[in-house]
Design a protein around this motif. Structure first.
Motif, PDB file in Angstrom:
ATOM      1  N   ARG A 181       0.834  -1.203   0.000  1.00  0.00           N
ATOM      2  CA  ARG A 181       0.000   0.000   0.000  1.00  0.00           C
ATOM      3  C   ARG A 181       0.872   1.258   0.000  1.00  0.00           C
ATOM      4  N   TYR A 182       1.908   1.262   0.816  1.00  0.00           N
ATOM      5  CA  TYR A 182       2.752   2.450   0.890  1.00  0.00           C
ATOM      6  C   TYR A 182       3.475   2.690  -0.420  1.00  0.00           C
ATOM      7  N   ALA A 183       4.071   1.641  -0.977  1.00  0.00           N
ATOM      8  CA  ALA A 183       4.831   1.792  -2.218  1.00  0.00           C
ATOM      9  C   ALA A 183       3.943   2.247  -3.366  1.00  0.00           C
ATOM     10  N   LEU A 184       2.715   1.735  -3.428  1.00  0.00           N
ATOM     11  CA  LEU A 184       1.800   2.116  -4.501  1.00  0.00           C
ATOM     12  C   LEU A 184       1.292   3.539  -4.319  1.00  0.00           C
ATOM     13  N   ALA A 185       1.150   3.965  -3.064  1.00  0.00           N
ATOM     14  CA  ALA A 185       0.615   5.303  -2.802  1.00  0.00           C
ATOM     15  C   ALA A 185       1.670   6.397  -2.917  1.00  0.00           C
ATOM     16  N   ARG A 186       2.952   6.065  -2.776  1.00  0.00           N
ATOM     17  CA  ARG A 186       3.977   7.112  -2.706  1.00  0.00           C
ATOM     18  C   ARG A 186       4.448   7.585  -4.083  1.00  0.00           C
ATOM     19  N   SER A 187       3.981   6.941  -5.133  1.00  0.00           N
ATOM     20  CA  SER A 187       4.365   7.330  -6.490  1.00  0.00           C
ATOM     21  C   SER A 187       3.175   7.963  -7.188  1.00  0.00           C
ATOM     22  N   SER A 188       3.400   9.062  -7.883  1.00  0.00           N
ATOM     23  CA  SER A 188       2.325   9.702  -8.634  1.00  0.00           C
ATOM     24  C   SER A 188       1.735   8.710  -9.637  1.00  0.00           C
ATOM     25  N   VAL A 189       0.410   8.673  -9.732  1.00  0.00           N
ATOM     26  CA  VAL A 189      -0.228   7.744 -10.669  1.00  0.00           C
ATOM     27  C   VAL A 189       0.035   8.138 -12.113  1.00  0.00           C
ATOM     28  N   ASP A 190       0.579   9.340 -12.338  1.00  0.00           N
ATOM     29  CA  ASP A 190       0.931   9.769 -13.690  1.00  0.00           C
ATOM     30  C   ASP A 190       2.161   9.045 -14.217  1.00  0.00           C
ATOM     31  N   ASN A 191       2.898   8.395 -13.304  1.00  0.00           N
ATOM     32  CA  ASN A 191       4.144   7.730 -13.679  1.00  0.00           C
ATOM     33  C   ASN A 191       3.990   6.215 -13.623  1.00  0.00           C
ATOM     34  N   GLU A 192       4.664   5.527 -14.539  1.00  0.00           N
ATOM     35  CA  GLU A 192       4.746   4.073 -14.436  1.00  0.00           C
ATOM     36  C   GLU A 192       5.558   3.721 -13.193  1.00  0.00           C
ATOM     37  N   LEU A 193       5.259   2.585 -12.610  1.00  0.00           N
ATOM     38  CA  LEU A 193       5.838   2.235 -11.317  1.00  0.00           C
ATOM     39  C   LEU A 193       6.405   0.822 -11.352  1.00  0.00           C
ATOM     40  N   VAL A 194       7.568   0.659 -10.720  1.00  0.00           N
ATOM     41  CA  VAL A 194       8.180  -0.658 -10.558  1.00  0.00           C
ATOM     42  C   VAL A 194       8.236  -0.974  -9.070  1.00  0.00           C
ATOM     43  N   LEU A 195       7.631  -2.089  -8.674  1.00  0.00           N
ATOM     44  CA  LEU A 195       7.697  -2.551  -7.292  1.00  0.00           C
ATOM     45  C   LEU A 195       8.831  -3.559  -7.171  1.00  0.00           C
ATOM     46  N   ASP A 196       9.818  -3.217  -6.370  1.00  0.00           N
ATOM     47  CA  ASP A 196      10.971  -4.092  -6.167  1.00  0.00           C
ATOM     48  C   ASP A 196      10.719  -4.920  -4.910  1.00  0.00           C
ATOM     49  N   VAL A 197      10.416  -6.186  -5.093  1.00  0.00           N
ATOM     50  CA  VAL A 197      10.072  -7.065  -3.976  1.00  0.00           C
ATOM     51  C   VAL A 197      11.199  -7.124  -2.959  1.00  0.00           C
ATOM     52  N   ASP A 198      12.427  -7.226  -3.444  1.00  0.00           N
ATOM     53  CA  ASP A 198      13.567  -7.356  -2.535  1.00  0.00           C
ATOM     54  C   ASP A 198      13.733  -6.107  -1.671  1.00  0.00           C
ATOM     55  N   LEU A 199      13.566  -4.924  -2.272  1.00  0.00           N
ATOM     56  CA  LEU A 199      13.698  -3.683  -1.513  1.00  0.00           C
ATOM     57  C   LEU A 199      12.566  -3.542  -0.503  1.00  0.00           C
ATOM     58  N   LEU A 200      11.359  -3.813  -0.943  1.00  0.00           N
ATOM     59  CA  LEU A 200      10.192  -3.541  -0.106  1.00  0.00           C
ATOM     60  C   LEU A 200      10.002  -4.548   1.017  1.00  0.00           C
ATOM     61  N   THR A 201      10.760  -5.621   0.998  1.00  0.00           N
ATOM     62  CA  THR A 201      10.709  -6.570   2.111  1.00  0.00           C
ATOM     63  C   THR A 201      11.957  -6.483   2.980  1.00  0.00           C
ATOM     64  N   SER A 202      12.825  -5.497   2.698  1.00  0.00           N
ATOM     65  CA  SER A 202      14.065  -5.340   3.458  1.00  0.00           C
ATOM     66  C   SER A 202      13.849  -4.416   4.653  1.00  0.00           C
ATOM     67  N   GLN A 203      14.701  -4.570   5.642  1.00  0.00           N
ATOM     68  CA  GLN A 203      14.655  -3.698   6.814  1.00  0.00           C
ATOM     69  C   GLN A 203      15.872  -2.773   6.775  1.00  0.00           C
ATOM     70  N   LYS A 204      15.782  -1.792   5.882  1.00  0.00           N
ATOM     71  CA  LYS A 204      16.850  -0.823   5.760  1.00  0.00           C
ATOM     72  C   LYS A 204      16.268   0.521   5.342  1.00  0.00           C
ATOM     73  N   ALA A 205      17.042   1.571   5.553  1.00  0.00           N
ATOM     74  CA  ALA A 205      16.530   2.928   5.357  1.00  0.00           C
ATOM     75  C   ALA A 205      16.105   3.191   3.923  1.00  0.00           C
ATOM     76  N   GLU A 206      16.662   2.459   2.970  1.00  0.00           N
ATOM     77  CA  GLU A 206      16.295   2.668   1.570  1.00  0.00           C
ATOM     78  C   GLU A 206      14.854   2.221   1.279  1.00  0.00           C
ATOM     79  N   ASN A 207      14.315   1.388   2.144  1.00  0.00           N
ATOM     80  CA  ASN A 207      12.926   0.945   2.017  1.00  0.00           C
ATOM     81  C   ASN A 207      12.035   2.019   2.650  1.00  0.00           C
ATOM     82  N   PRO A 208      11.290   2.784   1.864  1.00  0.00           N
ATOM     83  CA  PRO A 208      10.589   3.950   2.410  1.00  0.00           C
ATOM     84  C   PRO A 208       9.564   3.628   3.491  1.00  0.00           C
ATOM     85  N   VAL A 209       8.829   2.536   3.344  1.00  0.00           N
ATOM     86  CA  VAL A 209       7.832   2.229   4.363  1.00  0.00           C
ATOM     87  C   VAL A 209       8.510   1.817   5.664  1.00  0.00           C
TER      88      VAL A 209
END
Length: 556
Positions: free
Chosen positions: A401-429
């Motif tokens: 939900r966070y990754a999908l909401a943080r990008s403008s819908v005007d732009n194409e979006l890539v969800l990086d599974v590895d990043l979004l399941t990591s526990q590091k500062a680069e993962n925005p959520v």
């Protein structure tokens, strides 16, 4: 002092100047805008009220600004007022007035940030809308996150919002769905290239229906198709509803397209629209002259053979929404529906409505998912489909939900599974949720030391004067404006970007401003004041995450 309180103070000053004859105005504005200047050296806030009123007051803007500045300097909580440029007022808050915001936020709790900005609007928000012929896929998932968050934002800004799912349950695709299920239930392959549904889920769904209704395959073929269509529709719709609820996306209304046909609403469209004078007949067909309002071509309502078009159903649905009292009617559609923008707006105009006020069409661009550097392919009808449930399993509800909401819908979006399941500062959520949990940890540690923030009477806001504290307070003050602006512009991603900035400011504050007493030191008034500020920040992060439908964990 909040921006709203400061705005009211400026407005009160204008009214007082009018009342005592120092300023002549026939009308005083209902509100005054105060904003954060780009350069903080110019003050905490700035207002262009003198420029706004100069013509009505018959005074040069700088002279008017000087008159107001002199009076504003006497207002409690305002430490200084400077006149800049042609007549801008730069306002500096007293340390205590700025710090008071922390107490106000804590006391308001979940209500902080909410307003009545759009209280006059009764909004119909339609999003996700899909055929009940298969699972919701990754494209639907984007709108599920963004649409639900937009609904939350609009409600927080005062609007009355109805979230609506349009069930595309009329048309030939439903017959194809029933036929596909019947073929699979009888052990036959679904032929390619005939518009049928070949996905692997069709075989599973047919089997599930057979287990519940084992006699269906004994019916004549036509009756079988009808029976599988009905059973498949109910089952698939229920599965869609379950997936969306699991994704924390709730709909107030599930509207069936089929009911528009059964009620006669589609059949009556031509007569209703004819009242506005934009319906005409040509070549035996009935048309709507949408080119009168900027559409690229006129649209057929009734074909020459008497068949109603899909556009006719679109018209009936819009008129139904307006009959229910909604304005604006917001449509959230996928990238492959870009051509609908002009025709839907023109259709609204043809019905006598204002296409700039009564209808909005938002288009979301494509989204894809990568894992281990490789794209997870989408193919709705061959079985290689990334579903909403897959997204939840791969990433989790919060991260998705966070990754999908943080990008403008005007732009194409890539969800990086590895990043979004990591526990590091680069993962925005993770970064934002960690800031919230860090504050919860501070409160637990404080409790172990035997102290807390104390009562409101113990709070000394003037002690919050460190640059890190001032920056954090300034950001906290912006939250109500961020909500109202994001809701008004339909830009959900602005909230996410704000939360990430808040988290960054909090981490800086945490590093440079010690909250808990050191060693054997006794808790000081400064420690308590910082506890108030930390809790205020925690409140705003929690409120902001809730607007995005994301949890605010106490521990991570």
């Amino acid at each position: 002092m909040t921006p709203e309180q400061l705005s009211q103070a400026v407005l009160d000053t204008v009214n007082e100047a009018v009342a005592d004859g120092a300023l002549t105005l026939t009308a005083v504005p209902a509100t005054v805008t105060v904003e954060r200047p780009k350069n903080r050296d110019h003050g905490d806030y700035a207002t262009n009220v003198a420029l706004q009123l100069t013509k009505a007051a018959g005074m040069p803007p700088r002279a008017l600004a000087e008159l107001l500045a002199e009076r504003l300097r006497e207002v409690e909580g305002i430490a200084g007022v400077d006149v800049a440029g042609p007549g801008f007022l730069n306002l500096k808050l007293a340390a205590g007035a700025a710090g008071e915001l922390a107490k106000s936020i804590v006391e308001q709790g979940a209500q902080y940030g909410r307003s009545e900005t759009f209280a006059a609007q009764i909004v119909n928000l339609e999003f996700v809308s899909a055929n009940p012929t298969g699972p919701l896929h990754l494209g639907h998932t984007r709108w599920a996150a963004v649409g639900d968050a937009l609904g939350r934002l609009l409600e927080a800004a005062g609007a009355d919002v109805t979230r609506e799912f349009y069930i595309n349950d009329a048309g030939n695709q439903m017959n194809n769905f029933g036929l596909s299920l019947a073929l699979r239930a009888n052990g036959e392959e679904v032929p390619s290239g005939q518009g049928l549904y070949e996905g692997a889920y069709i075989k599973d769904l047919a089997q599930a229906i057979l287990e519940e209704h084992p006699v269906l395959t004994q019916l004549p073929q036509e009756a079988q198709v009808e029976a599988f269509r009905t059973a498949g529709y109910k089952t698939q719709l229920r599965l869609q509803q379950e997936s969306l609820e699991k994704f924390r996306t709730h709909f107030d209304v599930w509207f069936s397209e089929k009911t528009l046909h059964e009620s006669g609403a589609v059949e009556g469209v031509a007569d209703r629209l004819a009242e506005q004078g934009h319906v005409f007949e040509q070549d035996g067909a009935v048309w709507l002259r949408t080119t009168d309002f900027g559409d690229d071509k006129d649209r057929v309502i009734v074909r020459s053979n008497g068949e109603r078009t899909y556009f006719s159903a679109d018209c009936a649905y819009y008129l139904n929404k307006r009959d229910r009292g909604y304005s604006p009617c917001i449509y959230m559609l996928g990238a492959d529906h870009h051509g609908y923008v002009g025709r839907l707006k023109a259709m609204a105009a043809c019905s006598g409505d204002d296409p700039e006020q009564d209808i909005e069409v938002l288009i979301g661009q494509f989204v894809k998912m990568v894992k281990d550097g490789e794209e997870v392919k989408l193919s709705k009808r061959t079985g290689n489909i990334v579903t909403l449930d897959d997204v939840i399993d791969l990433i989790g509800v919060d991260a998705a939900r966070y990754a999908l909401a943080r990008s403008s819908v005007d732009n194409e979006l890539v969800l990086d599974v590895d990043l979004l399941t990591s526990q590091k500062a680069e993962n925005p959520v993770y970064y934002v949720q960690y800031a919230h949990s860090r504050m919860a940890s501070v409160k637990r540690n404080a409790a172990e030391l035997g102290f807390d923030k104390g009562t409101a009477e113990d709070f000394k806001p003037e002690l919050l004067s460190h640059p890190r504290e001032e920056a954090l307070l300034a950001a906290l003050a912006e939250f109500p404006r961020v909500i109202a602006q994001a809701a008004g512009l339909r830009k959900v991603h602005q909230v996410a970007h704000y939360l990430e900035d808040m988290a960054k400011k909090y981490h800086g504050f945490y590093t440079d401003c010690r909250i808990l007493p050191l060693g054997e030191d006794k808790p000081s008034d400064l420690n308590r004041a910082r506890m108030w500020l930390a809790e205020a920040t925690q409140t705003v992060l929690r409120n902001g995450l809730d607007l995005l439908g994301v949890s605010a964990p106490e521990r991570m």
